[in-house]
Design a protein around this motif. Structure first.
Motif, PDB file in Angstrom:
ATOM      1  N   GLY A   1       0.814  -1.207   0.000  1.00 24.60           N
ATOM      2  CA  GLY A   1       0.000   0.000   0.000  1.00 24.60           C
ATOM      3  C   GLY A   1       0.846   1.256   0.000  1.00 24.60           C
ATOM      4  N   TYR A   2       0.220   2.341  -0.395  1.00 23.51           N
ATOM      5  CA  TYR A   2       0.873   3.654  -0.398  1.00 23.51           C
ATOM      6  C   TYR A   2      -0.144   4.697   0.044  1.00 23.51           C
ATOM      7  CZ  TYR A   2       2.645   8.113  -2.102  1.00 23.51           C
ATOM      8  OH  TYR A   2       3.044   9.425  -2.177  1.00 23.51           O
ATOM      9  N   VAL A   3       0.293   5.581   0.945  1.00 24.21           N
ATOM     10  CA  VAL A   3      -0.571   6.650   1.444  1.00 24.21           C
ATOM     11  C   VAL A   3       0.211   7.962   1.414  1.00 24.21           C
ATOM     12  CG1 VAL A   3      -1.858   7.557   3.411  1.00 24.21           C
ATOM     13  CG2 VAL A   3      -1.889   5.103   2.936  1.00 24.21           C
ATOM     14  N   TYR A   4      -0.421   8.990   0.848  1.00 31.87           N
ATOM     15  CA  TYR A   4       0.155  10.337   0.884  1.00 31.87           C
ATOM     16  C   TYR A   4      -0.784  11.223   1.689  1.00 31.87           C
ATOM     17  CZ  TYR A   4       1.562  15.025  -0.517  1.00 31.87           C
ATOM     18  OH  TYR A   4       1.966  16.338  -0.508  1.00 31.87           O
ATOM     19  N   ASN A   5      -0.225  11.980   2.621  1.00 30.03           N
ATOM     20  CA  ASN A   5      -1.071  12.864   3.421  1.00 30.03           C
ATOM     21  C   ASN A   5      -0.490  14.271   3.432  1.00 30.03           C
ATOM     22  OD1 ASN A   5       0.559  13.279   6.101  1.00 30.03           O
ATOM     23  ND2 ASN A   5       0.655  11.070   5.698  1.00 30.03           N
ATOM     24  N   GLN A   6      -1.370  15.241   3.486  1.00 32.29           N
ATOM     25  CA  GLN A   6      -0.971  16.641   3.516  1.00 32.29           C
ATOM     26  C   GLN A   6      -1.986  17.422   4.340  1.00 32.29           C
ATOM     27  OE1 GLN A   6      -0.482  18.414  -0.332  1.00 32.29           O
ATOM     28  NE2 GLN A   6       0.265  20.361   0.467  1.00 32.29           N
TER      29      GLN A   6
ATOM     30  N   ASP B   1       2.322  23.418   7.946  1.00 31.43           N
ATOM     31  CA  ASP B   1       2.125  22.631   6.731  1.00 31.43           C
ATOM     32  C   ASP B   1       2.878  21.324   6.882  1.00 31.43           C
ATOM     33  OD1 ASP B   1       0.656  24.361   4.644  1.00 31.43           O
ATOM     34  OD2 ASP B   1       2.182  25.723   5.453  1.00 31.43           O
ATOM     35  N   THR B   2       2.165  20.229   6.751  1.00 30.15           N
ATOM     36  CA  THR B   2       2.756  18.908   6.923  1.00 30.15           C
ATOM     37  C   THR B   2       2.407  18.026   5.741  1.00 30.15           C
ATOM     38  OG1 THR B   2       2.569  19.058   9.335  1.00 30.15           O
ATOM     39  CG2 THR B   2       2.866  16.866   8.403  1.00 30.15           C
ATOM     40  N   HIS B   3       3.389  17.290   5.247  1.00 25.99           N
ATOM     41  CA  HIS B   3       3.119  16.304   4.205  1.00 25.99           C
ATOM     42  C   HIS B   3       4.032  15.093   4.432  1.00 25.99           C
ATOM     43  CE1 HIS B   3       6.507  18.633   2.507  1.00 25.99           C
ATOM     44  NE2 HIS B   3       6.873  17.474   1.979  1.00 25.99           N
ATOM     45  N   GLY B   4       3.594  13.950   3.948  1.00 27.26           N
ATOM     46  CA  GLY B   4       4.372  12.736   4.147  1.00 27.26           C
ATOM     47  C   GLY B   4       3.911  11.605   3.255  1.00 27.26           C
ATOM     48  N   ASN B   5       4.766  10.598   3.160  1.00 24.76           N
ATOM     49  CA  ASN B   5       4.489   9.403   2.367  1.00 24.76           C
ATOM     50  C   ASN B   5       4.657   8.169   3.237  1.00 24.76           C
ATOM     51  OD1 ASN B   5       4.562  10.630  -0.605  1.00 24.76           O
ATOM     52  ND2 ASN B   5       6.320  11.469   0.497  1.00 24.76           N
ATOM     53  N   SER B   6       3.865   7.166   2.957  1.00 29.81           N
ATOM     54  CA  SER B   6       3.957   5.912   3.689  1.00 29.81           C
ATOM     55  C   SER B   6       3.834   4.738   2.718  1.00 29.81           C
ATOM     56  CB  SER B   6       2.862   5.824   4.752  1.00 29.81           C
ATOM     57  OG  SER B   6       2.918   4.598   5.457  1.00 29.81           O
TER      58      SER B   6
ATOM     59  N   ASN C   1       5.125  -7.705   8.277  1.00 32.32           N
ATOM     60  CA  ASN C   1       4.825  -6.435   7.608  1.00 32.32           C
ATOM     61  C   ASN C   1       6.003  -5.477   7.756  1.00 32.32           C
ATOM     62  OD1 ASN C   1       1.702  -6.433   6.872  1.00 32.32           O
ATOM     63  ND2 ASN C   1       1.906  -7.389   8.891  1.00 32.32           N
ATOM     64  N   PHE C   2       6.254  -4.719   6.701  1.00 35.59           N
ATOM     65  CA  PHE C   2       7.281  -3.682   6.710  1.00 35.59           C
ATOM     66  C   PHE C   2       6.644  -2.371   6.281  1.00 35.59           C
ATOM     67  CE2 PHE C   2      10.242  -1.062   4.253  1.00 35.59           C
ATOM     68  CZ  PHE C   2      11.196  -0.794   5.220  1.00 35.59           C
ATOM     69  N   ASN C   3       6.966  -1.304   6.998  1.00 31.95           N
ATOM     70  CA  ASN C   3       6.415   0.003   6.671  1.00 31.95           C
ATOM     71  C   ASN C   3       7.523   1.050   6.694  1.00 31.95           C
ATOM     72  OD1 ASN C   3       5.149   2.764   7.805  1.00 31.95           O
ATOM     73  ND2 ASN C   3       3.628   1.720   6.560  1.00 31.95           N
ATOM     74  N   HIS C   4       7.570   1.869   5.659  1.00 33.34           N
ATOM     75  CA  HIS C   4       8.508   2.994   5.595  1.00 33.34           C
ATOM     76  C   HIS C   4       7.700   4.273   5.415  1.00 33.34           C
ATOM     77  CE1 HIS C   4      11.990   5.472   4.517  1.00 33.34           C
ATOM     78  NE2 HIS C   4      11.217   5.973   3.560  1.00 33.34           N
TER      79      HIS C   4
END
Length: 211
Positions: A12-17, A35-40, A58-61
């Protein structure tokens, strides 16, 4: 989700802002902007095992950046989680879990900034990590009486120091129908020791519920 050679694979991939503005408390203060943004990125795999068992990992970065009025904070966090469970008989359940985080402080800061909080200071150059491993067993004496036992070892390292602890828990659960409702009770005892000081504590938990 994808299945190959008995392995269930998922990713999976999640982008948040987020953007937030905080009102003035004092007349001399400036309006705080955040202002915050990130990727998972995540990847997981599971597979059936003998004795009605299963294994999962499970592995998460994740990476995140937070810009606010008087500075910026950014970081990355890698986590690994794995578990294995067996049901050798109808009464017995056995299992083990392992968890690792390579940035313990980053996990805390990430929770703050993604929730809209502002960091007053950062800790550049400071490494931190944590891991824990646990084992569990349960035995169904009858359909009403269940016995549980767990052991957990936890290690945390931050600001150049390491901390460890061991926890041993035993509990008894009882459940039954009573007067048209459901009655349940739990009695649990936990003993925790700290590796660095050899201090130990004992806790007792008792819960009674009727619904």
């Amino acid at each position: 989700t994808y299945q190959v050679h008995g392995f269930n694979l998922n990713g999976g991939y999640v982008y948040n802002q987020t953007h937030a503005e905080y009102p003035l408390i004092l007349q001399t203060q400036q309006l705080d902007n955040l202002d915050t943004h990130g990727n998972s990125y995540s990847f997981g795999a599971s597979h059936d095992l003998p004795f009605h068992g299963s294994f999962g990992a499970n592995f998460n970065h994740s990476d995140f950046t937070s810009d606010f009025s008087n500075g910026r904070y950014s970081g990355t966090v890698d986590t690994v989680n794995s578990n294995v469970n067996f049901h050798p008989t109808a009464r017995w359940t056995l299992g083990a879990n392992f968890n690792y985080t390579d940035n313990l402080l980053g996990t805390l800061f990430q929770n703050i900034v993604t929730a809209g909080g502002i960091l007053q200071q950062s800790t550049p150059g400071q490494s931190s990590n944590s891991w824990d491993a646990s084992a569990l067993a349960s035995y169904n004496l009858t359909k009403h009486w269940i016995f549980y036992g767990t052991f957990e070892h936890r290690e945390q390292s931050y600001f150049g120091s390491a901390y460890g602890s061991n926890s041993l828990t035993g509990s008894v659960n009882y459940w039954n129908r009573l007067l048209g409702g459901s009655f349940s009770t739990v009695l649990s005892v936990t003993r925790t020791t700290q590796d660095s000081s050899n201090l130990s504590t004992v806790g007792l938990l008792s819960v009674v519920n009727y619904a």
